[in-house]
Design a protein around this motif. Structure first.
Motif, PDB file in Angstrom:
ATOM      1  N   ASN A  76       0.825  -1.196   0.000  1.00 51.68           N
ATOM      2  CA  ASN A  76       0.000   0.000   0.000  1.00 51.68           C
ATOM      3  C   ASN A  76       0.863   1.252   0.000  1.00 51.68           C
ATOM      4  O   ASN A  76       0.582   2.204  -0.737  1.00 51.68           O
ATOM      5  CB  ASN A  76      -0.948  -0.004   1.201  1.00 51.68           C
ATOM      6  CG  ASN A  76      -1.947   1.122   1.123  1.00 51.68           C
ATOM      7  OD1 ASN A  76      -2.666   1.252   0.142  1.00 51.68           O
ATOM      8  ND2 ASN A  76      -1.979   1.951   2.147  1.00 51.68           N
ATOM      9  N   ALA A  77       1.925   1.271   0.793  1.00 52.04           N
ATOM     10  CA  ALA A  77       2.816   2.431   0.853  1.00 52.04           C
ATOM     11  C   ALA A  77       3.457   2.697  -0.512  1.00 52.04           C
ATOM     12  O   ALA A  77       3.601   3.849  -0.922  1.00 52.04           O
ATOM     13  CB  ALA A  77       3.884   2.231   1.926  1.00 52.04           C
ATOM     14  N   ALA A  78       3.841   1.629  -1.223  1.00 51.39           N
ATOM     15  CA  ALA A  78       4.448   1.798  -2.549  1.00 51.39           C
ATOM     16  C   ALA A  78       3.458   2.446  -3.511  1.00 51.39           C
ATOM     17  O   ALA A  78       3.818   3.337  -4.285  1.00 51.39           O
ATOM     18  CB  ALA A  78       4.918   0.450  -3.090  1.00 51.39           C
ATOM     19  N   GLN A  80       0.860   4.359  -2.618  1.00 48.27           N
ATOM     20  CA  GLN A  80       0.654   5.721  -2.132  1.00 48.27           C
ATOM     21  C   GLN A  80       1.816   6.627  -2.558  1.00 48.27           C
ATOM     22  O   GLN A  80       1.597   7.757  -2.980  1.00 48.27           O
ATOM     23  CB  GLN A  80       0.516   5.727  -0.605  1.00 48.27           C
ATOM     24  CG  GLN A  80      -0.698   4.989  -0.086  1.00 48.27           C
ATOM     25  CD  GLN A  80      -1.971   5.781  -0.215  1.00 48.27           C
ATOM     26  OE1 GLN A  80      -1.970   6.986  -0.043  1.00 48.27           O
ATOM     27  NE2 GLN A  80      -3.064   5.102  -0.514  1.00 48.27           N
ATOM     28  N   GLU A  81       3.036   6.118  -2.460  1.00 46.76           N
ATOM     29  CA  GLU A  81       4.218   6.887  -2.861  1.00 46.76           C
ATOM     30  C   GLU A  81       4.177   7.228  -4.347  1.00 46.76           C
ATOM     31  O   GLU A  81       4.648   8.282  -4.771  1.00 46.76           O
ATOM     32  CB  GLU A  81       5.495   6.109  -2.531  1.00 46.76           C
ATOM     33  CG  GLU A  81       6.751   6.932  -2.712  1.00 46.76           C
ATOM     34  CD  GLU A  81       7.977   6.207  -2.198  1.00 46.76           C
ATOM     35  OE1 GLU A  81       8.951   6.110  -2.961  1.00 46.76           O
ATOM     36  OE2 GLU A  81       7.943   5.756  -1.035  1.00 46.76           O
ATOM     37  N   ALA A  82       3.601   6.338  -5.134  1.00 44.54           N
ATOM     38  CA  ALA A  82       3.449   6.574  -6.576  1.00 44.54           C
ATOM     39  C   ALA A  82       2.176   7.380  -6.874  1.00 44.54           C
ATOM     40  O   ALA A  82       1.760   7.463  -8.022  1.00 44.54           O
ATOM     41  CB  ALA A  82       3.428   5.247  -7.319  1.00 44.54           C
ATOM     42  N   GLU A  83       1.589   7.945  -5.820  1.00 46.25           N
ATOM     43  CA  GLU A  83       0.393   8.782  -5.928  1.00 46.25           C
ATOM     44  C   GLU A  83      -0.799   8.041  -6.519  1.00 46.25           C
ATOM     45  O   GLU A  83      -1.589   8.597  -7.276  1.00 46.25           O
ATOM     46  CB  GLU A  83       0.699  10.071  -6.693  1.00 46.25           C
ATOM     47  CG  GLU A  83       1.750  10.915  -6.009  1.00 46.25           C
ATOM     48  CD  GLU A  83       2.070  12.207  -6.741  1.00 46.25           C
ATOM     49  OE1 GLU A  83       1.420  12.513  -7.752  1.00 46.25           O
ATOM     50  OE2 GLU A  83       2.967  12.914  -6.264  1.00 46.25           O
TER      51      GLU A  83
END
Length: 161
Positions: A76-78, A80-83
């Motif tokens: 999920n963080a990956a 989110q980081e990629a918007e």
């Protein structure tokens, strides 16, 4: 470790079971009246087939199954980081499993389910308990409670197991 997940809806589970059992050269890992699943090691994939009325037949969604909540949060963080927009669905009770999930939609509109299943449950779907004191709106439990083949305008409307 990650395992690719494909969820297919079928009007005829017996025919699907016969086809995929021959293709994979093994019987399903899970077999219920409305749901069958193969947990394969070669290829490393979780293929689930359900019979839900109202859904278009064929591939319903794809996903990534992980073996811990930490791995789920890393996926999920990956995103989110990629918007990329995601929707959390903690404590989902669907597909005979109790799981924590995140949902996303790729640029082509393909629905992705990222999930960590903690335990099996006796039913295909059961409503998650609600906390009357919670101030936030609960995550959508659209998995078994809605038709995923319907057109949806946002990732918030995504949901299936």
């Amino acid at each position: 470790m990650k395992r690719l997940h494909l969820h297919i809806t079928s009007p005829d589970l017996e025919a699907s079971k016969n086809f995929y059992s021959a293709l994979f050269n093994q019987a399903p890992t899970v077999e219920k009246p409305d749901y069958i699943k193969w947990m394969l090691n070669d290829p490393f994939v979780n293929i689930a087939i359900s019979q839900r009325s109202g859904n278009a037949h064929g591939i319903d969604h794809v996903g990534m199954q992980v073996d811990s909540d930490d791995a789920l949060e890393a996926l999920n963080a990956a995103l989110q980081e990629a918007e990329q927009s995601t929707v959390a669905e903690p404590g989902a009770h669907c597909c005979y499993a109790h799981s924590n999930k995140h949902w996303a939609r790729d640029p082509q509109g393909v629905v992705w389910e990222m999930f960590h299943s903690m335990e099996t449950i006796p039913t295909y779907y059961q409503a998650a308990p609600t906390d009357e004191k919670a101030s936030t709106k609960p995550a959508p439990h659209g998995c078994c409670g809605s038709t995923t083949s319907q057109k949806r305008s946002s990732v918030a409307e995504v949901g299936c197991c």
